[in-house]
Write a protein that holds these residues in place. Structure first.
Motif, mmCIF file in Angstrom:
data_model
loop_
_atom_site.group_PDB
_atom_site.id
_atom_site.type_symbol
_atom_site.label_atom_id
_atom_site.label_comp_id
_atom_site.label_asym_id
_atom_site.label_seq_id
_atom_site.Cartn_x
_atom_site.Cartn_y
_atom_site.Cartn_z
ATOM 1 N N ARG A 146 0.851 -1.186 0.000
ATOM 2 C CA ARG A 146 0.000 0.000 0.000
ATOM 3 C C ARG A 146 0.890 1.241 0.000
ATOM 4 N N GLY A 156 2.770 -5.886 3.667
ATOM 5 C CA GLY A 156 2.371 -6.987 4.529
ATOM 6 C C GLY A 156 3.271 -8.181 4.288
ATOM 7 N N ILE A 163 3.597 -6.230 9.772
ATOM 8 C CA ILE A 163 3.633 -5.233 8.711
ATOM 9 C C ILE A 163 4.945 -4.476 8.812
ATOM 10 N N GLY A 188 2.600 -4.015 13.971
ATOM 11 C CA GLY A 188 1.512 -4.975 13.979
ATOM 12 C C GLY A 188 1.453 -5.811 15.236
ATOM 13 N N ILE A 198 -1.150 -11.755 5.642
ATOM 14 C CA ILE A 198 -1.783 -10.441 5.599
ATOM 15 C C ILE A 198 -2.365 -10.244 4.206
ATOM 16 N N ILE A 201 -4.656 -4.284 3.344
ATOM 17 C CA ILE A 201 -4.385 -3.114 4.174
ATOM 18 C C ILE A 201 -5.139 -1.944 3.549
ATOM 19 N N HIS A 209 -5.753 2.600 9.921
ATOM 20 C CA HIS A 209 -5.802 1.610 8.856
ATOM 21 C C HIS A 209 -6.627 0.418 9.345
ATOM 22 N N TRP A 210 -7.090 -0.372 8.385
ATOM 23 C CA TRP A 210 -7.657 -1.681 8.689
ATOM 24 C C TRP A 210 -6.795 -2.728 7.999
ATOM 25 N N VAL A 211 -6.521 -3.822 8.719
ATOM 26 C CA VAL A 211 -5.603 -4.854 8.246
ATOM 27 C C VAL A 211 -6.277 -6.211 8.406
ATOM 28 N N TRP A 221 -6.172 -0.656 13.132
ATOM 29 C CA TRP A 221 -4.861 -0.189 13.595
ATOM 30 C C TRP A 221 -4.893 1.335 13.669
ATOM 31 N N TRP A 235 -4.111 -1.632 18.477
ATOM 32 C CA TRP A 235 -4.615 -2.664 17.576
ATOM 33 C C TRP A 235 -5.838 -3.311 18.210
#
Length: 360
Positions: A146, A156, A163, A188, A198, A201, A209-211, A221, A235
């Protein structure tokens, strides 16, 4: 030609439009014109025919970049010509993820190869590979990438490596390839259970962020505010026991919608998260969702195993469908990317790259 939308204004209008227009391309029902509906696309050409493609992005010039599984990376122009990426190693692998960095150059995460950054101005295009040995990546098991507006890149890394944030290229940096105030580090939750793959992202929004981590959880996150310091980050894990909308822990893609909502692609449907509200999309060509992209008018172009479902981002209503009946070389779609002008769309499939013209 104008855009199309399914009729919902009464039987008289429906009859008039049906007689005048019939069922128009891309529409599920008889359609009339509306400026608030997705663009209508028609097939112009197919590039890389019969190749199984891993996804697609477009650069500022309007060209597309894609990769075939277990094969090479390609640049495809709007006219349909292709250029093979020149490099010392083969780019393709079982999994390839593609994005753009802050300058608009394509960046690839390549399973068991590491990270590749394309030098798009070279002719033919070349790329530099960072393979995890001396380049500050903890592993070559890169699964998702990303680009971020500030110039950094999130990668990832599969299994327990979490991450890794990597930074703009500078050969004089503290790592041989990357520089920042701090050496790039693992971020992470530190995955111990499951395979730690992963899969997605999201873009950053307000430090969040979302993971998605396969066989583990969907994570929110939140950056604690200290640059490049994971110690104060927060997290939060979400699993099926926490959210009934989660019916699987596989996450091939996570994206931010135009309103900041989080769109989570899974092989068992599409979840849209807005604040504390989680919604499962109910109108899809297939629940097997591989990617979510947003077109020039903000509609969601959802890639599935049966074609593309074009959804209203407000209501999640399916407004149009595209598949082999629209000329796509395969119903299995892995991504949609529009040129910056919005006049051309590239559709990556299991049997080639469809180049489609907007005709409204």
């Amino acid at each position: 030609m104008t855009d199309r939308f399914p009729l919902s204004s009464g039987p008289a209008l429906a009859l008039a439009c049906t007689v005048a227009l019939g069922v128009l391309p891309g529409c599920k029902e008889p359609c009339c014109a509306s400026p608030s509906t997705p663009a209508e696309l028609v097939l112009r050409d197919i590039a890389l025919e019969n190749e199984s493609l891993a996804g697609v992005v477009t650069d500022p010039s309007g060209s597309a970049w894609t990769s075939r599984f277990r094969g090479e990376g390609y640049k495809v122009t709007p006219e349909g010509s292709t250029e093979l990426l020149a490099a010392p190693i083969r780019l393709g692998a079982d999994r390839v993820d593609i994005d753009l960095d802050a300058t608009g150059d394509p960046i690839f995460a390549v399973w068991y190869r590491g990270v590749a950054i394309v030098h798009a101005d070279d002719s033919p295009p070349t790329y530099t590979v960072f393979d995890g040995t001396t380049d500050c990546l903890p592993s070559v098991r890169a699964t998702v990438i990303r680009g971020e507006p500030g110039g950094s890149i999130l990668v990832g890394i599969a299994r327990s490596d979490g991450i890794t944030r990597i930074f703009p290229y500078n050969s004089a940096g503290p790592c041989p390839r990357w520089t920042s105030e701090n050496t790039p580090m693992s971020l992470g939750p530190g995955i111990e259970d499951g395979d730690g793959w992963i899969g997605g992202i999201s873009e950053e929004l307000s430090g969040e962020h979302w993971v998605g981590v396969s066989d583990d959880a969907l994570y929110r996150w939140r950056d604690g505010g200290t640059p490049n310091d994971p110690d104060d980050d927060e997290w939060t894990a979400f699993r099926p026991a926490d959210r009934p909308e989660l019916t699987t822990l596989r996450f091939p893609h996570i994206a931010r919608g135009p309103d900041g909502g989080v769109w989570v692609a899974t092989p068992d449907g599409l979840i849209v998260i807005r604040g504390d509200t989680w919604i499962r999309a109910s109108e899809l060509m297939s629940p097997n969702v591989s990617h979510v992209d947003f077109g020039p008018r903000g509609f969601a172009w959802v890639s599935t195993g049966s074609g593309i479902s074009v959804l209203s981002t407000d209501t999640l209503r399916e407004m149009a469908q595209y598949s082999t009946f629209s000329g796509l070389p395969s119903a299995s779609v892995t991504g949609v990317a529009f040129a910056p002008s919005g006049e051309i769309a590239y559709v990556a499939t299991a049997s080639g790259l469809a180049i489609m013209d907007r005709i409204d």
